[in-house]
Write a protein that holds these residues in place. Structure first.
Motif, PDB file in Angstrom:
ATOM      1  N   ALA A  84      53.540  35.286  28.316  1.00 61.29           N
ATOM      2  CA  ALA A  84      54.562  34.664  29.163  1.00 61.29           C
ATOM      3  C   ALA A  84      54.385  35.054  30.627  1.00 61.29           C
ATOM      4  N   VAL A  85      53.963  36.287  30.892  1.00 58.41           N
ATOM      5  CA  VAL A  85      53.674  36.730  32.262  1.00 58.41           C
ATOM      6  C   VAL A  85      52.550  35.883  32.845  1.00 58.41           C
ATOM      7  N   LEU A  86      51.518  35.671  32.069  1.00 63.91           N
ATOM      8  CA  LEU A  86      50.389  34.849  32.533  1.00 63.91           C
ATOM      9  C   LEU A  86      50.845  33.412  32.768  1.00 63.91           C
ATOM     10  N   GLU A  87      51.604  32.864  31.862  1.00 63.18           N
ATOM     11  CA  GLU A  87      52.087  31.484  31.972  1.00 63.18           C
ATOM     12  C   GLU A  87      53.002  31.306  33.182  1.00 63.18           C
ATOM     13  N   ALA A  88      53.754  32.330  33.537  1.00 61.13           N
ATOM     14  CA  ALA A  88      54.709  32.254  34.650  1.00 61.13           C
ATOM     15  C   ALA A  88      54.065  32.457  36.016  1.00 61.13           C
ATOM     16  N   ASN A  89      52.762  32.672  36.061  1.00 61.83           N
ATOM     17  CA  ASN A  89      52.067  32.880  37.337  1.00 61.83           C
ATOM     18  C   ASN A  89      52.478  31.788  38.332  1.00 61.83           C
ATOM     19  N   PRO A  90      53.164  32.154  39.414  1.00 65.38           N
ATOM     20  CA  PRO A  90      53.605  31.147  40.367  1.00 65.38           C
ATOM     21  C   PRO A  90      52.501  30.662  41.313  1.00 65.38           C
ATOM     22  N   PHE A  91      51.296  31.202  41.154  1.00 62.11           N
ATOM     23  CA  PHE A  91      50.175  30.827  42.022  1.00 62.11           C
ATOM     24  C   PHE A  91      48.982  30.337  41.188  1.00 62.11           C
ATOM     25  N   PRO A  92      49.181  29.350  40.336  1.00 61.15           N
ATOM     26  CA  PRO A  92      48.119  28.943  39.411  1.00 61.15           C
ATOM     27  C   PRO A  92      46.896  28.328  40.092  1.00 61.15           C
ATOM     28  N   ASP A  93      47.050  27.834  41.314  1.00 57.23           N
ATOM     29  CA  ASP A  93      45.925  27.211  42.007  1.00 57.23           C
ATOM     30  C   ASP A  93      45.133  28.189  42.873  1.00 57.23           C
ATOM     31  N   ALA A  94      45.639  29.404  43.023  1.00 58.37           N
ATOM     32  CA  ALA A  94      44.938  30.422  43.813  1.00 58.37           C
ATOM     33  C   ALA A  94      43.809  31.024  42.975  1.00 58.37           C
ATOM     34  N   PRO A  95      42.748  31.471  43.624  1.00 57.75           N
ATOM     35  CA  PRO A  95      41.683  32.154  42.870  1.00 57.75           C
ATOM     36  C   PRO A  95      42.269  33.352  42.111  1.00 57.75           C
ATOM     37  N   PRO A  96      41.971  33.483  40.826  1.00 53.95           N
ATOM     38  CA  PRO A  96      42.575  34.543  40.014  1.00 53.95           C
ATOM     39  C   PRO A  96      42.382  35.958  40.561  1.00 53.95           C
ATOM     40  N   ALA A  97      41.251  36.214  41.216  1.00 53.09           N
ATOM     41  CA  ALA A  97      41.012  37.551  41.763  1.00 53.09           C
ATOM     42  C   ALA A  97      41.917  37.841  42.951  1.00 53.09           C
ATOM     43  N   GLN A  98      42.562  36.815  43.507  1.00 61.18           N
ATOM     44  CA  GLN A  98      43.458  37.001  44.648  1.00 61.18           C
ATOM     45  C   GLN A  98      44.928  37.039  44.239  1.00 61.18           C
ATOM     46  N   VAL A  99      45.191  36.981  42.947  1.00 67.63           N
ATOM     47  CA  VAL A  99      46.571  37.041  42.457  1.00 67.63           C
ATOM     48  C   VAL A  99      46.728  38.307  41.623  1.00 67.63           C
ATOM     49  N   ALA A 100      47.725  39.088  41.977  1.00 70.34           N
ATOM     50  CA  ALA A 100      47.984  40.336  41.263  1.00 70.34           C
ATOM     51  C   ALA A 100      49.382  40.311  40.673  1.00 70.34           C
ATOM     52  N   VAL A 101      49.543  41.075  39.599  1.00 67.33           N
ATOM     53  CA  VAL A 101      50.841  41.239  38.973  1.00 67.33           C
ATOM     54  C   VAL A 101      51.147  42.728  38.960  1.00 67.33           C
ATOM     55  N   ALA A 102      52.284  43.095  39.563  1.00 67.42           N
ATOM     56  CA  ALA A 102      52.757  44.477  39.525  1.00 67.42           C
ATOM     57  C   ALA A 102      53.713  44.580  38.346  1.00 67.42           C
ATOM     58  N   PHE A 103      53.363  45.403  37.374  1.00 66.68           N
ATOM     59  CA  PHE A 103      54.145  45.564  36.153  1.00 66.68           C
ATOM     60  C   PHE A 103      55.056  46.784  36.258  1.00 66.68           C
ATOM     61  N   HIS A 104      56.310  46.599  35.902  1.00 62.53           N
ATOM     62  CA  HIS A 104      57.282  47.696  35.821  1.00 62.53           C
ATOM     63  C   HIS A 104      57.830  47.699  34.403  1.00 62.53           C
ATOM     64  N   HIS A 105      58.296  48.834  33.942  1.00 61.46           N
ATOM     65  CA  HIS A 105      58.791  48.893  32.573  1.00 61.46           C
ATOM     66  C   HIS A 105      60.209  48.348  32.424  1.00 61.46           C
ATOM     67  N   ALA A 106      60.946  48.224  33.517  1.00 62.35           N
ATOM     68  CA  ALA A 106      62.334  47.755  33.443  1.00 62.35           C
ATOM     69  C   ALA A 106      62.508  46.506  34.304  1.00 62.35           C
ATOM     70  N   ALA A 107      63.612  45.830  34.118  1.00 64.91           N
ATOM     71  CA  ALA A 107      63.917  44.649  34.927  1.00 64.91           C
ATOM     72  C   ALA A 107      63.997  45.042  36.394  1.00 64.91           C
ATOM     73  N   LEU A 108      63.466  44.192  37.238  1.00 62.20           N
ATOM     74  CA  LEU A 108      63.509  44.434  38.676  1.00 62.20           C
ATOM     75  C   LEU A 108      64.768  43.794  39.258  1.00 62.20           C
ATOM     76  N   PRO A 109      65.375  44.433  40.257  1.00 66.00           N
ATOM     77  CA  PRO A 109      66.596  43.868  40.848  1.00 66.00           C
ATOM     78  C   PRO A 109      66.324  42.507  41.475  1.00 66.00           C
ATOM     79  N   ARG A 110      67.207  41.580  41.268  1.00 64.72           N
ATOM     80  CA  ARG A 110      67.069  40.223  41.828  1.00 64.72           C
ATOM     81  C   ARG A 110      67.048  40.235  43.354  1.00 64.72           C
ATOM     82  N   THR A 111      67.568  41.295  43.953  1.00 58.93           N
ATOM     83  CA  THR A 111      67.632  41.409  45.412  1.00 58.93           C
ATOM     84  C   THR A 111      66.416  42.142  45.991  1.00 58.93           C
TER      85      THR A 111
END
Length: 170
Positions: A84-111
């Motif tokens: 689901a993280v991969l599917e939700a990539n908001p930059f699907p047209d960008a080169p994959p090596a230029q898109v990073a995902v920072a993973f946290h163990h808990a929900a991140l604040p909406r703000t």
């Protein structure tokens, strides 16, 4: 049994936190995880466990702190959540090596990104427990400082996330 992917922070990066993947694999097997396999030398491990995600993360983080002599940040996702993280990539047209995902163990604040600006044209989007970043000039050239909790976040590029999704599906 559930397939999990654990992403370890600061393992085998810049000479700190040296942890051979054979040692990590054996360690995970000793913890009772099954079908353990690793991907590249930066702390990515796929395995099966009967525990839930929080139990698995706690067990792995606590045991790695003992093994390494210091806390090791651990983010865990089950196979479906990582897909689901991969599917939700908001930059699907960008080169994959230029898109990073920072993973946290808990929900991140909406703000989290309120008032946040990027110095070099980077684009940042908030996920559930992830932050997606498009680095149009490459991650190595960026001076972007993400507003994330120190020591608790680990970053993977979309290429690695894609490979881990495939490995978790095997």
């Amino acid at each position: 049994m559930t397939v999990f992917v654990a992403l370890l922070r600061a393992v085998n990066v810049g000479g700190t936190g040296v942890l051979p993947m054979k040692v990590l694999s054996a360690h995970c097997t000793e913890l009772g995880f099954e079908r353990v396999r690793t991907y590249i030398q930066s702390g990515n491990v796929v395995f099966e466990s009967a525990g839930d995600e929080n139990e698995v993360r706690r067990l792995l983080a606590d045991s790695l702190a003992d093994l390494m002599g210091k806390p090791i940040g651990v983010a865990v996702r089950n196979a479906a959540a990582l897909a689901a993280v991969l599917e939700a990539n908001p930059f699907p047209d960008a080169p994959p090596a230029q898109v990073a995902v920072a993973f946290h163990h808990a929900a991140l604040p909406r703000t989290l990104l309120d008032g946040f600006s990027t110095p070099g044209g980077e684009e940042v989007r908030l996920g559930q427990r992830e932050l997606y970043v498009h680095y149009p000039n490459g991650m190595g050239r960026s001076r972007l400082k993400l507003p994330l909790p120190p020591g608790e976040v680990t970053v993977r590029n979309i290429n690695t996330v894609s490979k881990l999704v495939a490995l978790a599906g095997d």
